[in-house]
Structure formats: C-alpha cells, structure tokens
Design a protein around this motif. Structure first.
Motif: not given
Length: 195
Positions: A177-192
């Motif tokens: 859900h996080m990646f669906r809602k905030q994909y660009a930011l999740c990728k930018l900060l590299d959520f793990r």
C-alpha cells in the motif's frame, strides 16, 4: 531526559518513540514531537516520546517502557529516530553497531515492529537482519537505504507507514500500500523491510 506523553485517546494504536538529541535536559519540540502530536489528532495513534543523549539514556528509556509502562503490550511500533551510518547509530559522539543495539534490546521486542527514521541508513544483509530479529524478538525491522538531512521521512513516509499499519497489520500488505500511495518517495528514500 525529555519525556512527552502525547494525549491519550480511546484508541488502541500506540507508538513508542526514542529520539537521540544533543541534550536531553533541554526541553524542545523537535520535528518528531510535532509529527507525533499530529498523529494523535489526525490519525488517532497515541505515542510516548522519550529523548535521550547517551546509550545509557536509550537503555533507561527502553527499560522504563518495559518495566514501568503497563501499556507496553499495546505498543506495536517502536520508532527510533537515531542518527548514524549504514548499520550503526551515533549517540553522543560514539558509534554503536546494529548488533550492539540488538543486544541492548535482547528478548525485549517480542512481536514489535522496529522502525528507523531516515536519519540513518538501514542496510542489513540477510544474516544481520536475521540476527537482529532473533536477538530482539522483533516481528520486523524497517527503515531506509537513503539517509537525507533534506528529506525527512517523519513528515511523509513514516506517518503513512504508521497509519497503514494500524489499518492492516499484515506487514507485507502495508508495504504494498505504501508503494502504491507514495511510490516515488518510497523509491527516493529506498524504504526497506526485514521480517
């Protein structure tokens, strides 16, 4: 030591936040405190906040949570706002490895999700993540592959993560859900997420 209890509401969603600050004896409203206040008002997620400036203060705060707070079982997320590099944290000029932090939390985080803000990198190998989870008893550990003094995870992704987690505690669903809602930011900060 700075201690702030955000107003309790009739909800069962709790976050315990430990933040490293330069001087825990100085009262201050950090960015994190403002975020936690917003969480209780807007998302009905109650928080306990502790500031610390030494490893002993961090351990004391953790022990207070474990032994003095009768709501401990209700805290599903332990939110760590700690500066550092890769797999170490920096407190009062000293670096402590992720293994040392795991040993500090040994057996005390049963079933909890430990979430690191992006003040430090979280880049664990499979072996390191398994060690951390086994030693602490945590259900999962999450954080970011990118630390950035200019892009704080607290205002955006951390709040989203906490909110989604309390809507659906299936950790894999939360991350999707996080990646669906905030994909660009999740990728930018590299959520793990390690679980």
């Amino acid at each position: 030591m700075n201690n702030l209890e955000i107003a309790y509401t009739d909800v069962e969603n709790f976050i315990y936040c430990l933040e490293v600050v330069p001087d825990a004896d100085v009262e201050q409203s950090t960015e994190v405190v403002l975020i936690l206040e917003h969480l209780v008002k807007q998302q009905h997620i109650t928080s306990i906040y502790k500031a610390c400036d030494t490893i002993e203060g961090l351990e004391e705060s953790l022990n207070h949570l474990l032994y003095d707070d009768h709501n401990f079982k209700n805290y599903e997320i332990i939110y760590l706002v700690l500066p550092g590099e890769a797999n170490s944290i920096l407190i009062n000029g000293y670096y402590y490895s992720i293994e040392e932090i795991a040993e500090l939390f040994e057996g005390k985080m049963d079933g909890k999700v430990i979430h690191f803000a992006n003040k430090k990198l979280l880049d664990l190998t499979d072996e390191e993540s398994q060690y951390f989870l086994d030693v602490t008893g945590a259900r999962a550990v999450s954080g970011y592959g990118v630390s950035s003094p200019n892009t704080s995870s607290a205002y955006t992704i951390d709040r989203l993560f906490f909110n989604l987690f309390y809507e659906d505690d299936d950790i894999k669903e939360v991350v999707e859900h996080m990646f669906r809602k905030q994909y660009a930011l999740c990728k930018l900060l590299d959520f793990r997420l390690y679980y």
